[in-house]
Design a protein around this motif. Structure first.
Motif, short mmCIF file in Angstrom:
data_model
loop_
_atom_site.label_atom_id
_atom_site.label_comp_id
_atom_site.label_asym_id
_atom_site.label_seq_id
_atom_site.Cartn_x
_atom_site.Cartn_y
_atom_site.Cartn_z
N PHE A 69 -2.81 43.39 -44.09
CA PHE A 69 -2.57 41.91 -43.73
C PHE A 69 -3.53 41.12 -44.83
CE2 PHE A 69 -3.91 37.85 -41.58
CZ PHE A 69 -2.68 37.38 -41.24
N LEU A 70 -4.56 41.65 -45.10
CA LEU A 70 -5.50 40.94 -46.13
C LEU A 70 -4.64 41.23 -47.62
CD1 LEU A 70 -9.09 42.25 -45.19
CD2 LEU A 70 -8.27 39.90 -45.26
N ALA A 71 -4.19 42.09 -47.69
CA ALA A 71 -3.24 42.28 -49.19
C ALA A 71 -2.22 41.46 -49.23
CB ALA A 71 -2.63 43.79 -49.20
N ALA A 72 -1.49 40.94 -47.97
CA ALA A 72 -0.43 40.09 -47.86
C ALA A 72 -0.93 38.78 -48.12
CB ALA A 72 0.33 40.25 -46.48
N ALA A 73 -2.28 38.48 -47.47
CA ALA A 73 -2.70 36.97 -47.59
C ALA A 73 -2.79 37.03 -49.03
CB ALA A 73 -4.08 36.83 -47.04
N ARG A 74 -3.64 37.89 -49.79
CA ARG A 74 -3.83 37.82 -51.39
C ARG A 74 -2.70 37.26 -52.07
NH1 ARG A 74 -7.44 41.81 -50.28
NH2 ARG A 74 -6.11 43.22 -51.02
N GLU A 75 -1.56 38.14 -51.72
CA GLU A 75 -0.25 37.88 -52.49
C GLU A 75 0.53 36.72 -52.25
OE1 GLU A 75 3.25 41.19 -52.49
OE2 GLU A 75 3.59 39.90 -50.49
N ALA A 76 0.23 35.96 -50.98
CA ALA A 76 0.79 34.79 -50.54
C ALA A 76 -0.09 33.49 -50.90
CB ALA A 76 1.24 34.61 -49.04
N ASN A 77 -1.14 33.80 -51.48
CA ASN A 77 -2.47 32.74 -51.70
C ASN A 77 -2.74 32.20 -50.51
OD1 ASN A 77 -2.64 33.24 -54.66
ND2 ASN A 77 -0.53 32.13 -54.80
N VAL A 78 -2.74 32.83 -49.33
CA VAL A 78 -3.23 32.37 -48.11
C VAL A 78 -4.82 32.61 -48.04
CG1 VAL A 78 -3.29 32.87 -45.71
CG2 VAL A 78 -1.17 32.71 -46.77
N ALA A 79 -5.51 31.55 -47.96
CA ALA A 79 -6.96 31.74 -48.00
C ALA A 79 -7.48 32.33 -46.41
CB ALA A 79 -7.52 30.24 -47.98
N VAL A 80 -8.57 33.17 -46.97
CA VAL A 80 -9.19 33.90 -45.71
C VAL A 80 -10.52 33.50 -45.83
CG1 VAL A 80 -10.11 36.02 -45.13
CG2 VAL A 80 -7.92 35.91 -46.10
N VAL A 81 -10.66 32.74 -44.66
CA VAL A 81 -11.96 31.89 -44.98
C VAL A 81 -13.35 32.33 -43.94
CG1 VAL A 81 -10.86 29.69 -45.55
CG2 VAL A 81 -11.22 30.34 -42.90
N ALA A 82 -12.76 33.49 -43.23
CA ALA A 82 -13.99 34.14 -42.50
C ALA A 82 -13.56 35.64 -42.21
CB ALA A 82 -14.38 33.46 -41.17
#
Length: 82
Positions: A69-82
Motif C-alpha cells: 500500500f505504501l509503494a502504491a502511495a509513492r507511485e500515485a504521489n499520495v502523501a503519507v502524513v502519519a
C-alpha cells in the motif's frame, strides 16, 4: 486466518481532500484503493490490490500488504502524513 489489522495506522492525504484519511487495516486499504485511489493503473497499484486481497484471505501478512500500500502511495504521489 491472519488478523488484517496493521500494527500502526497510516494517514494519507488524497488529492482534493482537506483532511487526512486514517487507514487502520487491510480491508480499509482495499476499499480506498478500489474506490478512492487517484490512479487506477501502475505496477505498485496492482500489487497493492493483490497483497491486500491475499492478506484478507490469510495468504500473506498484513504487514506485507501495508508495504505494498505504501509503494502504491509513492507511485500515485499520495502523501503519507502519519
Amino acid at each position: 486466518m491472519l488478523s488484517v489489522t496493521w500494527d500502526r495506522a497510516l494517514a494519507i492525504l488524497l488529492p482534493g481532500m482537506r483532511r487526512a484519511m486514517e487507514i487502520k487495516d487491510v480491508r480499509n486499504a482495499m476499499f480506498v484503493l478500489a474506490e478512492k485511489w487517484p490512479v487506477t493503473y501502475g505496477r505498485a497499484f496492482q500489487r497493492a490490490l493483490v497483497f491486500c486481497a491475499r492478506a484478507i484471505e490469510g495468504k500473506c501478512s498484513p504487514s506485507r500488504a501495508r508495504l505494498a500500500f505504501l509503494a502504491a502511495a509513492r507511485e500515485a504521489n499520495v502523501a503519507v502524513v502519519a
